[in-house]
Design a protein around this motif. Sequence first.
Motif, PDB file in Angstrom:
ATOM      1  N   MET A 162       0.861  -1.185   0.000  1.00 29.28           N
ATOM      2  CA  MET A 162       0.000   0.000   0.000  1.00 29.28           C
ATOM      3  C   MET A 162       0.899   1.237   0.000  1.00 29.28           C
ATOM      4  N   SER A 163       0.845   1.971  -1.091  1.00 29.28           N
ATOM      5  CA  SER A 163       1.666   3.180  -1.169  1.00 29.28           C
ATOM      6  C   SER A 163       1.083   4.121  -2.217  1.00 29.28           C
ATOM      7  N   GLY A 164       1.637   5.321  -2.293  1.00 25.28           N
ATOM      8  CA  GLY A 164       1.169   6.307  -3.259  1.00 25.28           C
ATOM      9  C   GLY A 164       2.028   6.373  -4.501  1.00 25.28           C
ATOM     10  N   ASN A 165       2.932   5.425  -4.640  1.00 29.47           N
ATOM     11  CA  ASN A 165       3.833   5.432  -5.794  1.00 29.47           C
ATOM     12  C   ASN A 165       3.939   4.023  -6.365  1.00 29.47           C
ATOM     13  N   GLN A 166       3.328   3.806  -7.525  1.00 31.78           N
ATOM     14  CA  GLN A 166       3.331   2.490  -8.131  1.00 31.78           C
ATOM     15  C   GLN A 166       4.713   2.056  -8.640  1.00 31.78           C
ATOM     16  N   LYS A 167       5.625   3.001  -8.772  1.00 30.70           N
ATOM     17  CA  LYS A 167       6.967   2.693  -9.262  1.00 30.70           C
ATOM     18  C   LYS A 167       7.984   2.562  -8.124  1.00 30.70           C
ATOM     19  N   SER A 168       7.480   2.651  -6.892  1.00 27.83           N
ATOM     20  CA  SER A 168       8.391   2.580  -5.742  1.00 27.83           C
ATOM     21  C   SER A 168       8.957   1.176  -5.576  1.00 27.83           C
ATOM     22  N   THR A 169      10.035   1.069  -4.806  1.00 31.68           N
ATOM     23  CA  THR A 169      10.650  -0.237  -4.528  1.00 31.68           C
ATOM     24  C   THR A 169       9.660  -1.166  -3.837  1.00 31.68           C
ATOM     25  N   LEU A 170       8.895  -0.606  -2.924  1.00 29.42           N
ATOM     26  CA  LEU A 170       7.880  -1.390  -2.201  1.00 29.42           C
ATOM     27  C   LEU A 170       6.852  -1.957  -3.176  1.00 29.42           C
ATOM     28  N   ALA A 171       6.339  -1.104  -4.065  1.00 28.51           N
ATOM     29  CA  ALA A 171       5.314  -1.532  -5.015  1.00 28.51           C
ATOM     30  C   ALA A 171       5.839  -2.609  -5.966  1.00 28.51           C
ATOM     31  N   LYS A 172       7.082  -2.464  -6.408  1.00 32.50           N
ATOM     32  CA  LYS A 172       7.666  -3.396  -7.374  1.00 32.50           C
ATOM     33  C   LYS A 172       7.996  -4.760  -6.761  1.00 32.50           C
ATOM     34  N   ASN A 173       8.204  -4.791  -5.467  1.00 31.90           N
ATOM     35  CA  ASN A 173       8.642  -6.031  -4.820  1.00 31.90           C
ATOM     36  C   ASN A 173       7.564  -6.699  -3.958  1.00 31.90           C
ATOM     37  N   THR A 174       6.331  -6.398  -4.250  1.00 31.89           N
ATOM     38  CA  THR A 174       5.225  -7.022  -3.508  1.00 31.89           C
ATOM     39  C   THR A 174       4.316  -7.765  -4.463  1.00 31.89           C
ATOM     40  N   ASN A 175       3.613  -8.755  -3.970  1.00 32.48           N
ATOM     41  CA  ASN A 175       2.689  -9.523  -4.818  1.00 32.48           C
ATOM     42  C   ASN A 175       1.450  -8.710  -5.185  1.00 32.48           C
ATOM     43  N   TYR A 176       0.983  -7.908  -4.242  1.00 32.92           N
ATOM     44  CA  TYR A 176      -0.202  -7.091  -4.479  1.00 32.92           C
ATOM     45  C   TYR A 176       0.060  -5.672  -3.987  1.00 32.92           C
ATOM     46  N   HIS A 177      -0.237  -4.720  -4.841  1.00 32.61           N
ATOM     47  CA  HIS A 177      -0.006  -3.321  -4.468  1.00 32.61           C
ATOM     48  C   HIS A 177      -1.312  -2.546  -4.540  1.00 32.61           C
ATOM     49  N   LEU A 178      -1.619  -1.832  -3.456  1.00 34.26           N
ATOM     50  CA  LEU A 178      -2.785  -0.955  -3.432  1.00 34.26           C
ATOM     51  C   LEU A 178      -2.314   0.474  -3.629  1.00 34.26           C
ATOM     52  N   ASN A 179      -2.786   1.079  -4.693  1.00 37.89           N
ATOM     53  CA  ASN A 179      -2.365   2.435  -5.008  1.00 37.89           C
ATOM     54  C   ASN A 179      -3.244   3.449  -4.263  1.00 37.89           C
ATOM     55  N   ILE A 180      -2.639   4.188  -3.354  1.00 38.35           N
ATOM     56  CA  ILE A 180      -3.386   5.209  -2.599  1.00 38.35           C
ATOM     57  C   ILE A 180      -2.769   6.596  -2.863  1.00 38.35           C
ATOM     58  N   SER A 181      -2.393   6.802  -4.093  1.00 37.61           N
ATOM     59  CA  SER A 181      -1.771   8.079  -4.452  1.00 37.61           C
ATOM     60  C   SER A 181      -2.790   9.213  -4.361  1.00 37.61           C
ATOM     61  N   ILE A 182      -2.303  10.406  -4.127  1.00 38.61           N
ATOM     62  CA  ILE A 182      -3.145  11.599  -4.031  1.00 38.61           C
ATOM     63  C   ILE A 182      -2.658  12.634  -5.038  1.00 38.61           C
ATOM     64  N   LYS A 183      -3.524  13.577  -5.380  1.00 39.90           N
ATOM     65  CA  LYS A 183      -3.133  14.621  -6.324  1.00 39.90           C
ATOM     66  C   LYS A 183      -2.301  15.701  -5.645  1.00 39.90           C
ATOM     67  N   LYS A 184      -2.683  16.022  -4.396  1.00 42.01           N
ATOM     68  CA  LYS A 184      -2.001  17.124  -3.707  1.00 42.01           C
ATOM     69  C   LYS A 184      -2.200  16.997  -2.202  1.00 42.01           C
ATOM     70  N   GLU A 185      -1.171  17.350  -1.448  1.00 40.51           N
ATOM     71  CA  GLU A 185      -1.278  17.378   0.014  1.00 40.51           C
ATOM     72  C   GLU A 185      -2.119  18.589   0.431  1.00 40.51           C
ATOM     73  N   ALA A 186      -2.851  18.432   1.514  1.00 39.57           N
ATOM     74  CA  ALA A 186      -3.713  19.517   1.997  1.00 39.57           C
ATOM     75  C   ALA A 186      -2.919  20.638   2.661  1.00 39.57           C
ATOM     76  N   CYS A 187      -1.702  20.349   3.068  1.00 42.85           N
ATOM     77  CA  CYS A 187      -0.884  21.348   3.750  1.00 42.85           C
ATOM     78  C   CYS A 187      -0.639  22.556   2.831  1.00 42.85           C
ATOM     79  N   PRO A 188      -0.996  23.763   3.268  1.00 44.50           N
ATOM     80  CA  PRO A 188      -0.816  24.954   2.419  1.00 44.50           C
ATOM     81  C   PRO A 188       0.650  25.228   2.079  1.00 44.50           C
TER      82      PRO A 188
END
Length: 201
Positions: free
Chosen positions: A1-27
Amino acid sequence: MSGNQKSTLAKNTNYHLNISIKKEACPLSLAPMSSTTATLVMGDAIAVVLMKLRDFKDENFAKDVLKKYKNDELKKEAFKIYAKNASINEILKYDYEIDKEIIKAHLKDENVKLLLQKAKLLPSEEIEIAKEIHQSLDPDKEFEIIKPLKWASAYLAFKYEHIQKAKEIIEENELKFFKYFLKLKEAGVKADIDEYIDSRI
């Protein structure tokens, strides 16, 4: 589970849940606000699904707390939940308070008297239990079950118009609350025990 489908975590797992966001709420675009919220939401969603698939209920969690946690206050609360569905033999293994809700959950169990012997109830709670039991079984069986509770026993005796039995219970246990009502019944006055209790509380 991460916000980057190309990350090391995403590439080395059997199943990846994409929880990417467009923008952080922090001003200032410095604090991870939206991304952390997305992580929490997805994590909770997975937890809920697994709980339903495994039929995981509050008593399962309560049992785990009783076994694994050391905080006594937390364990007391867990016991109240666990005891409503556990067998009476299991309940008696613990040295926690038996309250009226636990007893009411087991009133149809033939061994409920064992809980009543251990319980420390208020007079009003005893009477509430007696009301639940009244006319649910043979009267003699009801008296046998309720015997550890003196206030409940006196109440039940009056409900069945067993005046002599009520008198013996009241005198033996010095239940002054019922003495005036006893005098009324002995004098032949048609009085209702529930109305009497309501008028005195």
